[in-house]
Motif scaffolding. Structure first.
Motif, PDB file in Angstrom:
ATOM      1  N   LEU A 183      63.490  40.006  26.621  1.00  0.00           N
ATOM      2  CA  LEU A 183      63.273  39.618  25.232  1.00  0.00           C
ATOM      3  C   LEU A 183      62.131  38.609  25.142  1.00  0.00           C
ATOM      4  CD1 LEU A 183      64.196  39.677  22.245  1.00  0.00           C
ATOM      5  CD2 LEU A 183      65.743  37.798  22.832  1.00  0.00           C
ATOM      6  N   ASN A 184      62.127  37.642  26.055  1.00  0.00           N
ATOM      7  CA  ASN A 184      61.074  36.632  26.070  1.00  0.00           C
ATOM      8  C   ASN A 184      59.712  37.268  26.311  1.00  0.00           C
ATOM      9  OD1 ASN A 184      59.709  34.210  26.172  1.00  0.00           O
ATOM     10  ND2 ASN A 184      60.405  33.692  28.208  1.00  0.00           N
ATOM     11  N   ALA A 185      59.635  38.184  27.267  1.00  0.00           N
ATOM     12  CA  ALA A 185      58.355  38.848  27.554  1.00  0.00           C
ATOM     13  C   ALA A 185      57.883  39.660  26.355  1.00  0.00           C
ATOM     14  CB  ALA A 185      58.492  39.740  28.785  1.00  0.00           C
ATOM     15  N   LEU A 189      58.630  39.144  23.160  1.00  0.00           N
ATOM     16  CA  LEU A 189      58.191  38.226  22.098  1.00  0.00           C
ATOM     17  C   LEU A 189      56.855  37.587  22.445  1.00  0.00           C
ATOM     18  CD1 LEU A 189      61.534  36.478  21.100  1.00  0.00           C
ATOM     19  CD2 LEU A 189      60.210  38.113  19.760  1.00  0.00           C
ATOM     20  N   ARG A 190      56.685  37.222  23.716  1.00  0.00           N
ATOM     21  CA  ARG A 190      55.424  36.603  24.128  1.00  0.00           C
ATOM     22  C   ARG A 190      54.269  37.571  23.902  1.00  0.00           C
ATOM     23  NH1 ARG A 190      56.086  35.250  29.594  1.00  0.00           N
ATOM     24  NH2 ARG A 190      57.003  33.304  28.944  1.00  0.00           N
ATOM     25  N   LEU A 218      67.483  38.330  28.586  1.00  0.00           N
ATOM     26  CA  LEU A 218      66.738  37.233  27.955  1.00  0.00           C
ATOM     27  C   LEU A 218      65.285  37.223  28.412  1.00  0.00           C
ATOM     28  CD1 LEU A 218      69.184  34.179  27.909  1.00  0.00           C
ATOM     29  CD2 LEU A 218      68.397  35.556  25.991  1.00  0.00           C
ATOM     30  N   PHE A 219      65.047  37.462  29.711  1.00  0.00           N
ATOM     31  CA  PHE A 219      63.673  37.505  30.208  1.00  0.00           C
ATOM     32  C   PHE A 219      62.896  38.660  29.574  1.00  0.00           C
ATOM     33  CE2 PHE A 219      64.930  34.921  34.038  1.00  0.00           C
ATOM     34  CZ  PHE A 219      64.052  33.887  33.786  1.00  0.00           C
TER      35      PHE A 219
END
Length: 183
Positions: A92-94, A96-97, A89-90
């Protein structure tokens, strides 16, 4: 009851030295075990559904005992799985960010600055920044003029003010000689 008899026989063989308040002979324990087994077989022959019910309860109890013996292993497996899931998840978040940040930074706002023919009005390029929900890092101020004396005199000062107010914003000024088409 059969398990009590089997347990008693195992204790007599493996731990004979343990002190006990009540003692039963091996023969008495074997007779009790045989009686319990005959009763179990009789119950199964009278009503076969009893065996299915017994097996259901036995499997549930066996599952509960197995879970208790394996609880540390199961909890470690759950922890490891959740840590991997959170790490993904981290990542994926990075990703996307970074993608959203690059898209927002790449796009810009164009502010058109014009003054009416014959008289100079004070230019208002800051009006383009009133929309506070704009996500950009670039502002291009475009001024179309017919003659060089039509460039508003205070425009450079206002652009410097905007530059001080928004230090992370890149401001470009583009002066284009020509005429705006009236719609």
């Amino acid at each position: 009851m059969a398990l009590f008899a089997i347990g008693n026989l195992l204790l007599k063989q493996e731990r004979a030295e343990l002190p006990r308040a009540t003692r039963a002979s091996v023969g008495a324990v074997l007779v009790a075990l045989a009686a319990v087994l005959v009763a179990l077989i009789g119950n199964v022959l009278l009503e076969p559904l009893n065996l299915q019910i017994f097996l259901l309860y036995f499997l549930i109890a066996l599952g509960a005992v197995t879970l208790m013996f394996l609880r540390v292993t199961i909890l470690r497996l759950l922890l490891s799985t959740s840590q991997r899931f959170v790490a993904h998840l981290f990542q994926l978040n990075a990703g996307l960010r970074g993608r959203v940040g690059n898209d927002c930074a790449a796009s810009g706002i164009a502010a058109w600055c014009a003054s009416p023919r014959g008289r100079h009005r004070r230019a208002q390029p800051g009006g383009a920044l009133r929309a506070r929900n704009e996500q950009t890092s670039r502002l291009t101020v475009v001024h179309v003029y017919d003659a060089s004396n039509e460039i508003p005199p205070g425009l450079a000062e206002q652009l410097r003010l905007i530059d001080r107010l928004y230090p992370s914003l890149r401001i470009d000024f583009l002066a284009v000689r020509g005429r705006l088409a009236r719609s």
